[in-house]
Motif scaffolding. Structure first.
Motif, PDB file in Angstrom:
ATOM      1  N   ALA A 130      42.450  36.427  37.006  1.00 35.97           N
ATOM      2  CA  ALA A 130      43.321  37.107  35.827  1.00 35.97           C
ATOM      3  C   ALA A 130      42.493  37.085  34.652  1.00 35.97           C
ATOM      4  CB  ALA A 130      44.459  35.946  36.019  1.00 35.97           C
ATOM      5  N   ASP A 131      41.306  36.714  34.868  1.00 37.73           N
ATOM      6  CA  ASP A 131      40.323  36.963  33.463  1.00 37.73           C
ATOM      7  C   ASP A 131      40.651  36.215  32.327  1.00 37.73           C
ATOM      8  OD1 ASP A 131      38.264  38.179  32.547  1.00 37.73           O
ATOM      9  OD2 ASP A 131      39.276  39.727  31.135  1.00 37.73           O
ATOM     10  N   LYS A 132      41.199  34.850  32.755  1.00 39.66           N
ATOM     11  CA  LYS A 132      41.493  33.742  31.685  1.00 39.66           C
ATOM     12  C   LYS A 132      39.992  33.321  31.220  1.00 39.66           C
ATOM     13  CE  LYS A 132      45.882  33.828  32.356  1.00 39.66           C
ATOM     14  NZ  LYS A 132      46.903  34.479  31.223  1.00 39.66           N
ATOM     15  N   PHE A 133      38.896  33.281  32.214  1.00 33.80           N
ATOM     16  CA  PHE A 133      37.729  32.933  31.723  1.00 33.80           C
ATOM     17  C   PHE A 133      36.725  33.769  32.584  1.00 33.80           C
ATOM     18  CE2 PHE A 133      40.094  29.501  33.975  1.00 33.80           C
ATOM     19  CZ  PHE A 133      39.361  29.830  35.384  1.00 33.80           C
ATOM     20  N   ASP A 134      35.627  33.832  32.308  1.00 30.48           N
ATOM     21  CA  ASP A 134      34.415  34.550  33.021  1.00 30.48           C
ATOM     22  C   ASP A 134      33.809  33.958  34.294  1.00 30.48           C
ATOM     23  OD1 ASP A 134      34.316  36.446  30.720  1.00 30.48           O
ATOM     24  OD2 ASP A 134      33.360  35.130  29.583  1.00 30.48           O
ATOM     25  N   ILE A 135      33.776  32.521  34.223  1.00 28.61           N
ATOM     26  CA  ILE A 135      32.973  31.846  35.319  1.00 28.61           C
ATOM     27  C   ILE A 135      33.741  30.555  35.434  1.00 28.61           C
ATOM     28  CG2 ILE A 135      31.365  30.994  33.598  1.00 28.61           C
ATOM     29  CD1 ILE A 135      29.186  31.268  35.937  1.00 28.61           C
ATOM     30  N   ILE A 136      33.703  29.977  36.727  1.00 27.52           N
ATOM     31  CA  ILE A 136      34.061  28.409  36.868  1.00 27.52           C
ATOM     32  C   ILE A 136      32.866  27.812  36.966  1.00 27.52           C
ATOM     33  CG2 ILE A 136      34.962  27.027  38.755  1.00 27.52           C
ATOM     34  CD1 ILE A 136      37.142  29.015  39.611  1.00 27.52           C
ATOM     35  N   ILE A 137      32.446  26.843  36.174  1.00 28.61           N
ATOM     36  CA  ILE A 137      31.496  25.846  36.236  1.00 28.61           C
ATOM     37  C   ILE A 137      32.229  24.601  36.525  1.00 28.61           C
ATOM     38  CG2 ILE A 137      29.360  24.715  35.421  1.00 28.61           C
ATOM     39  CD1 ILE A 137      28.905  27.387  33.985  1.00 28.61           C
ATOM     40  N   GLY A 138      32.491  24.095  37.571  1.00 30.32           N
ATOM     41  CA  GLY A 138      33.492  22.995  37.587  1.00 30.32           C
ATOM     42  C   GLY A 138      33.575  22.354  38.964  1.00 30.32           C
ATOM     43  N   SER A 139      32.251  21.805  39.344  1.00 27.94           N
ATOM     44  CA  SER A 139      31.956  20.872  40.569  1.00 27.94           C
ATOM     45  C   SER A 139      32.721  21.428  41.723  1.00 27.94           C
ATOM     46  CB  SER A 139      32.332  19.579  40.531  1.00 27.94           C
ATOM     47  OG  SER A 139      33.867  19.502  40.186  1.00 27.94           O
ATOM     48  N   MET A 140      32.496  22.768  41.749  1.00 26.52           N
ATOM     49  CA  MET A 140      33.345  23.531  43.055  1.00 26.52           C
ATOM     50  C   MET A 140      32.363  23.870  44.177  1.00 26.52           C
ATOM     51  SD  MET A 140      35.671  27.136  43.154  1.00 26.52           S
ATOM     52  CE  MET A 140      37.058  26.208  42.430  1.00 26.52           C
ATOM     53  N   SER A 141      32.618  22.976  45.218  1.00 28.05           N
ATOM     54  CA  SER A 141      31.883  23.216  46.420  1.00 28.05           C
ATOM     55  C   SER A 141      32.227  24.532  47.161  1.00 28.05           C
ATOM     56  CB  SER A 141      31.838  21.824  47.482  1.00 28.05           C
ATOM     57  OG  SER A 141      33.362  21.871  47.839  1.00 28.05           O
ATOM     58  N   VAL A 142      31.284  25.127  47.856  1.00 32.01           N
ATOM     59  CA  VAL A 142      31.337  26.271  48.501  1.00 32.01           C
ATOM     60  C   VAL A 142      31.972  26.172  49.941  1.00 32.01           C
ATOM     61  CG1 VAL A 142      30.199  28.355  49.641  1.00 32.01           C
ATOM     62  CG2 VAL A 142      29.243  27.162  47.273  1.00 32.01           C
TER      63      VAL A 142
END
Length: 283
Positions: free
Chosen positions: A108-120
């Motif tokens: 929803a374009d609330k931010f540009d990128i997730i940098i949050g310990s998100m595993s693939v």
């Protein structure tokens, strides 16, 4: 001389005039659509540079991202986001987001990128594009000593009467569901209350990314222990951006390679995951 409103043109001339008007209108519409398409297709990195701000979505995971005594966010992910923004020459805007809704917020374009310990995972990868790994998430277990007395791990934990605390929508939650399909999962929006649930004896066990289980035992050695010293699973962790942006992926992938090669990422991992020096900042 005929009046303007009664002016008539020969049929061939009228047809030619209508064609010209149609083509002129189509040209204007095409030009407008081209501008809109160009704006939509502009790489994320170019938009960030034009804006002068990198908006990073994340959720709190200790010690990936958490608040210090002054309410400021610190942690491994925060260090990574700050260094990335600095190297891009832009300001950093941190956007704390509930983990269960973090991917919809990105889309929803609330931010540009997730940098949050998100595993693939395949499911997440269908919704966005991951970078190459900048870290790996190791899932470990922490249990209540009294409540699990005499129980063997993992065979005695796959029963309906066994309650396992997990963070909603997290990779450890998926692992718990896969490893213990018969157990009762108790979901939490954050990890801190999940740990407290195990300490209080309401849950038998909690699965979480390292180093939280080990740190929880260090803080509560009389109540908690790790039923196994082996990692339950190990998964790559990447940045996540919206689909269809190979230029931005290229920039981010090469930034990760650079930070890894110069030893900066290793240094940050050692500080946050292999020491407790940072605890004085939050306690």
């Amino acid at each position: 001389m005929p009046s303007l409103n009664r002016l008539t043109l020969p049929a061939p001339a009228l047809a030619a005039a209508l064609v010209c008007l149609f083509l002129l209108g189509a040209c204007h519409l095409s030009h407008g659509h081209a501008h809109a398409a160009e704006a939509a297709q502009k790489p994320l990195i170019d938009k960030v540079l034009d804006r002068g701000v990198l908006r990073v979505g994340f959720s709190s995971f200790v010690p990936w991202a958490m608040q210090d005594k002054n309410g400021e966010f610190i942690g491994f992910e925060v260090d990574v986001a700050r260094r990335l923004a600095k190297d891009l020459g832009v300001e950093l805007q941190l956007v704390p987001t509930r983990w269960s809704g973090i991917i919809p917020a990105l889309l929803a374009d609330k931010f540009d990128i997730i940098i949050g310990s998100m595993s693939v995972t395949p499911e997440r990868n269908l919704k966005g594009n991951f970078t190459i790994p900048y870290d790996y998430a190791t899932i470990e277990a922490v249990a209540n000593k009294e409540k699990t007395k005499g129980m063997k791990f993992p065979e005695d934990y796959n029963k309906p009467e066994v309650v396992i605390a997990v963070r909603s929508g997290s990779t450890p939650a998926l692992a718990a569901k896969k490893l213990f399909p018969e157990a009762t999962l108790r979901p939490f929006d954050d990890e801190a209350p999940a740990v407290q649930d195990v300490i209080a004896g309401r849950s038998h066990l909690m699965l979480s990314s390292a180093p939280l289980p080990a740190f929880s035992v260090l803080r509560n050695p009389e109540v908690l222990y790790q039923p196994t010293t082996e990692a339950i699973s190990r998964q790559p962790v990447g940045f996540l951006i919206r689909k269809g942006d190979v230029d931005s992926l290229n920039v981010l992938d090469n930034w990760i390679r650079m930070a890894e090669e110069e030893g900066w990422l290793k240094d940050r991992r050692n500080y946050w995951f292999h020491s407790t020096d940072w605890e004085k900042l939050v306690r």
